[in-house]
Structures are given as C-alpha cells and as structure tokens.
Design a protein around this motif. Structure first.
Motif, PDB file in Angstrom:
ATOM      1  N   ARG A 112       0.809  -1.213   0.000  1.00  0.00           N
ATOM      2  CA  ARG A 112       0.000   0.000   0.000  1.00  0.00           C
ATOM      3  C   ARG A 112       0.847   1.270   0.000  1.00  0.00           C
ATOM      4  O   ARG A 112       0.563   2.232  -0.738  1.00  0.00           O
ATOM      5  N   SER A 113       1.852   1.328   0.834  1.00  0.00           N
ATOM      6  CA  SER A 113       2.634   2.558   0.997  1.00  0.00           C
ATOM      7  C   SER A 113       3.899   2.581   0.148  1.00  0.00           C
ATOM      8  O   SER A 113       4.779   3.427   0.360  1.00  0.00           O
ATOM      9  N   LYS A 114       3.988   1.661  -0.826  1.00  0.00           N
ATOM     10  CA  LYS A 114       5.173   1.644  -1.687  1.00  0.00           C
ATOM     11  C   LYS A 114       5.179   2.815  -2.669  1.00  0.00           C
ATOM     12  O   LYS A 114       6.224   3.187  -3.190  1.00  0.00           O
ATOM     13  N   ARG A 115       3.998   3.376  -2.936  1.00  0.00           N
ATOM     14  CA  ARG A 115       3.898   4.522  -3.830  1.00  0.00           C
ATOM     15  C   ARG A 115       3.098   5.622  -3.159  1.00  0.00           C
ATOM     16  O   ARG A 115       2.224   5.355  -2.345  1.00  0.00           O
ATOM     17  N   GLU A 116       3.388   6.868  -3.548  1.00  0.00           N
ATOM     18  CA  GLU A 116       2.698   8.016  -2.967  1.00  0.00           C
ATOM     19  C   GLU A 116       1.346   8.274  -3.626  1.00  0.00           C
ATOM     20  O   GLU A 116       0.549   9.068  -3.131  1.00  0.00           O
ATOM     21  N   SER A 117       1.065   7.636  -4.733  1.00  0.00           N
ATOM     22  CA  SER A 117      -0.151   7.894  -5.500  1.00  0.00           C
ATOM     23  C   SER A 117      -1.404   7.651  -4.665  1.00  0.00           C
ATOM     24  O   SER A 117      -1.592   6.557  -4.118  1.00  0.00           O
ATOM     25  N   PRO A 118      -2.297   8.642  -4.561  1.00  0.00           N
ATOM     26  CA  PRO A 118      -3.554   8.439  -3.821  1.00  0.00           C
ATOM     27  C   PRO A 118      -4.413   7.329  -4.414  1.00  0.00           C
ATOM     28  O   PRO A 118      -5.063   6.574  -3.677  1.00  0.00           O
ATOM     29  N   GLN A 119      -4.433   7.222  -5.762  1.00  0.00           N
ATOM     30  CA  GLN A 119      -5.226   6.163  -6.388  1.00  0.00           C
ATOM     31  C   GLN A 119      -4.678   4.781  -6.039  1.00  0.00           C
ATOM     32  O   GLN A 119      -5.444   3.845  -5.777  1.00  0.00           O
ATOM     33  N   TRP A 120      -3.362   4.660  -6.068  1.00  0.00           N
ATOM     34  CA  TRP A 120      -2.707   3.396  -5.701  1.00  0.00           C
ATOM     35  C   TRP A 120      -3.102   2.990  -4.283  1.00  0.00           C
ATOM     36  O   TRP A 120      -3.506   1.844  -4.037  1.00  0.00           O
ATOM     37  N   ARG A 121      -2.996   3.898  -3.361  1.00  0.00           N
ATOM     38  CA  ARG A 121      -3.284   3.581  -1.956  1.00  0.00           C
ATOM     39  C   ARG A 121      -4.774   3.316  -1.743  1.00  0.00           C
ATOM     40  O   ARG A 121      -5.149   2.448  -0.950  1.00  0.00           O
ATOM     41  N   ALA A 122      -5.630   4.066  -2.443  1.00  0.00           N
ATOM     42  CA  ALA A 122      -7.076   3.862  -2.301  1.00  0.00           C
ATOM     43  C   ALA A 122      -7.470   2.455  -2.760  1.00  0.00           C
ATOM     44  O   ALA A 122      -8.322   1.807  -2.138  1.00  0.00           O
ATOM     45  N   ARG A 123      -6.848   1.987  -3.839  1.00  0.00           N
ATOM     46  CA  ARG A 123      -7.167   0.626  -4.322  1.00  0.00           C
ATOM     47  C   ARG A 123      -6.789  -0.421  -3.271  1.00  0.00           C
ATOM     48  O   ARG A 123      -7.552  -1.357  -3.019  1.00  0.00           O
ATOM     49  N   TRP A 124      -5.627  -0.269  -2.678  1.00  0.00           N
ATOM     50  CA  TRP A 124      -5.211  -1.235  -1.661  1.00  0.00           C
ATOM     51  C   TRP A 124      -6.069  -1.129  -0.409  1.00  0.00           C
ATOM     52  O   TRP A 124      -6.278  -2.139   0.285  1.00  0.00           O
ATOM     53  N   ASP A 125      -6.571   0.064  -0.111  1.00  0.00           N
ATOM     54  CA  ASP A 125      -7.485   0.206   1.027  1.00  0.00           C
ATOM     55  C   ASP A 125      -8.752  -0.623   0.808  1.00  0.00           C
ATOM     56  O   ASP A 125      -9.259  -1.262   1.727  1.00  0.00           O
ATOM     57  N   TRP A 126      -9.264  -0.613  -0.424  1.00  0.00           N
ATOM     58  CA  TRP A 126     -10.461  -1.409  -0.716  1.00  0.00           C
ATOM     59  C   TRP A 126     -10.139  -2.901  -0.756  1.00  0.00           C
ATOM     60  O   TRP A 126     -11.002  -3.742  -0.464  1.00  0.00           O
ATOM     61  N   VAL A 127      -8.908  -3.242  -1.081  1.00  0.00           N
ATOM     62  CA  VAL A 127      -8.488  -4.644  -0.966  1.00  0.00           C
ATOM     63  C   VAL A 127      -8.515  -5.082   0.498  1.00  0.00           C
ATOM     64  O   VAL A 127      -8.957  -6.193   0.818  1.00  0.00           O
ATOM     65  N   LEU A 128      -8.071  -4.214   1.380  1.00  0.00           N
ATOM     66  CA  LEU A 128      -8.110  -4.523   2.811  1.00  0.00           C
ATOM     67  C   LEU A 128      -9.550  -4.641   3.301  1.00  0.00           C
ATOM     68  O   LEU A 128      -9.854  -5.493   4.149  1.00  0.00           O
TER      69      LEU A 128
END
Length: 384
Positions: A112-128
C-alpha cells in the motif's frame, strides 16, 4: 499410558469437540478485530494518515493472530478426518475465496505505501476492506448452511459425494448468519480502534461500532427465532454408541422441527452460550457509548465467544448434518480419529497451547498503547 487408560474414548471425543470450539473462538476473537478493522478502514479513516493509523494498529499482531486458524484447520484434519474431508471438499470454492482474501491482506499491507499515488493507496485500502468483509461473511454463511444440513452422502465404499454447489450456499438463512458474523466482527474491530487510536478515527469507529452492536443483537435474535421455528434440526433416533467405530452409517437420524433447541430444554446450563452472546454484545454497546474501550473490547470478545458456542450447544452431538442422507450426518461419536490419536494430540496440545497463549499475551503487553499519528509520520521507513 496410565492417563491414556483413564481417558476413555468417549471422554476424548468430547474433549476434542470442546477444543475445536476453543480454537474457533480463539481465531474469531483474535483475528476478528483485524478483519473488523479492515472492514471499517474506508469509513472510519478518511485521510491517508488516518488510514495508516488504522493499518498500523493491527499491523504488528494480525499475522500472529492467524495461528489460531492454522491450529483449527490442523486439529480438524487430525481429530475429525471425515469432517475435514467433507467440509474442505464440499466448501472448496467458498474456502478458496476466503483464502484468496486472506492472502491479499498481507500483500495490501506490504504494497500500500510503496507509492505516494492516492489512487494506488485507495485501491489497496479497498483490498483490505475486501479481505476483511469476505471472510467474515462467508464464514457466517458456512455456519448457516451447517445448521440447515449440508448436501453430502457416502457411497457403498464410504466414498464421500458432495451434491451441492457454491451458489446453493447463498440461501436466505445462511446470508442472515453471514450478516451476524459481519456485524459482530465490525463490533469487535470498532472496539479495538477505540482502544488503539484517538481523535476522529476513534470517534468514527465508535459510531459504526454502536450500530454494529445493535445489528448484532437484532440479527442474532432473528436467527435464533428462525432456527427455533422454521429451520428443522436433526436428532439421532437409534441407540448411541459413544465408544463405537467412526462409521457414520451405523446410526439412524431423522429431521425434526425444533431439534436444535432441544439441548437447551434438556440441559439448561447450555443457555449460558446464547445469553453470553447477547450480554457480550450489549456490554460492548455500553463500553462504546461510555467510551470505555477495554470494556467494549472484552465484552465484544465474550459476545463473539457466546455466539459461536451457541452453535455447538444447539447442534450437539452433531458436527456436520447431511441434508440429503441424514444417516450420513457426522457426530461426535462416529467421525473422530482413533483413541490413541486423540490422546497423543491432547498431550501435544496441552504442551503447546499454553505456550501460544503466553507468547500472545506477552506480545500484546509489549505493544500496549495507542498508535500515534506523529510516530507514523516520523517512522515512515518502519510503519505500514
């Protein structure tokens, strides 16, 4: 060997029936708040920093909590091989979905935190969120199907045949049980976040937790009413041989309305399980309303234990009833491993379970305290 002689076969069967319940409760209570926190992640935490706080509140402990799942699966395989064979083959697709969700969870934690991109992190949040919601729902759905009976049978050579399908599991009562499971784990996760976080995250979690407590009580009560009035249970109509061979086909079983409530009438002490389920959920509600996180967390754990144990109390001595051939139903008395196997496993369990409990207690003691937003900012190289 003297102890082996003193512990009769029927006694060991009861002990292992109880231990399976303990292991299931252990998994639901420890990993339950992880799953509940994941479900709440997109809602209780709004900013990236808030979501990192939620993730780091469970980050150090979630992996150790899954030890109980491994222990439960291993115990079922060794102590109740026929139960393992039927459930792990019949529920194969459902378990595959659960395992997929549980495998995605550590991937999301790490990436999740490997990239700063908000879209990247939001996708992993929904995976969680997915990895918390799906196991909670499907486990409850599975319990609902077990209470109704599972479509399996034995052939002439004791080969197991499962005649059901994945979507057949999604019947109304099973979905209701799945919603009970989701509600009680959200209740548990909210209590955990109230304990481990502060500020807006804790307050939002508290609000969602209060709703989850109410839903847990209402949905659990509704499921109980339906179980007593509309869902037929099973009962053994032949002589029970408590020390007989593990051959389910040697008995006679009949479908009987109200059979799942017969144990409560015959043994009033079994009412302690559903009472604990209601009292625990109401205690968690009280703790959340009063902002007493320790009370809320402990009460939620007791409520979860009571709800799970009430299933075992209702069904005893059945473990997995068959809806298409009731005689094939698996019970405590005819689906276990041998006397010697159960005894050896009990000795091993008596040695290692206290070690697991002691280590887990020590870990939670060391990690006691709230997750601080400032620490998350300053230790970005170590925090999730």
């Amino acid at each position: 060997m003297i102890l082996h002689t003193l512990l009769d076969y029927d006694t060991l069967r009861i002990i292992w029936w109880l231990l399976i319940g303990v292991l299931l409760v252990g998994f639901a209570v420890t990993d339950g708040f992880d799953l509940g926190s994941g479900i709440l992640l997109p809602f209780a935490a709004r900013t990236d920093l808030e979501r990192r706080v939620v993730i780091n509140s469970v980050g150090p402990v979630w992996e150790g909590n899954q030890v109980w799942l491994i222990l439960g699966g291993g115990a079922i395989f060794a102590a109740w091989p026929q139960l393992y064979a039927v459930s792990f083959s019949g529920f194969y697709l459902a378990m595959f979905v659960i395992l997929t969700a549980l495998i995605l969870r550590p991937v999301a934690f790490k990436f999740r935190s490997k990239r700063e991109s908000p879209q990247w992190r939001a996708r992993w949040d929904w995976v969680l969120f997915f990895s918390g919601f799906v196991p909670a729902l499907i486990c409850g759905v599975a319990v609902g199907n077990v209470l109704q009976g599972v479509p399996f049978r034995f052939g002439a050579d004791m080969h197991i045949f499962y005649d059901g399908g994945f979507f057949g599991l999604l019947n109304p009562f099973a979905i209701l049980c799945g919603l009970v499971s989701v509600a009680m784990l959200v209740m548990h996760g909210a209590s955990w976040l109230l304990l481990k976080t502060a500020g807006a995250v804790a307050e939002r979690a508290r609000t969602y937790g209060i709703v989850a407590c109410v839903l847990t009580v209402v949905l659990y009560a509704l499921a109980g009413v339906l179980l007593a009035t509309s869902i037929g249970g099973y009962r053994i109509s032949s002589v029970v041989d408590a020390v007989g061979p593990s051959n389910p086909m040697l008995k006679t079983v009949e479908l009987h309305a109200g059979a799942w409530t017969a144990n409560y009438a015959a043994h009033s002490w079994t009412l302690a399980a559903p009472v604990l389920g209601f009292v625990g959920a109401l205690g968690a509600l009280l703790g959340l309303v009063l902002r007493r996180p320790v009370l809320a967390l402990l009460a939620a754990a007791l409520g979860i234990a009571g709800i799970i144990l009430s299933v075992g109390a209702s069904m005893f001595p059945f473990i997995l009833p068959s809806s298409i051939d009731p005689r094939a139903s698996l019970t405590v008395w005819d689906s276990s491993s041998s006397h010697l196997t159960l005894f050896i496993m009990l000795v091993v369990t008596a040695i290692f379970i206290p070690i697991v409990v002691a280590y887990t207690t020590w870990v939670y003691h060391v990690l006691w305290g709230k997750v601080d937003e400032k620490a998350i900012r300053e230790e970005s190289g170590h925090a999730y």
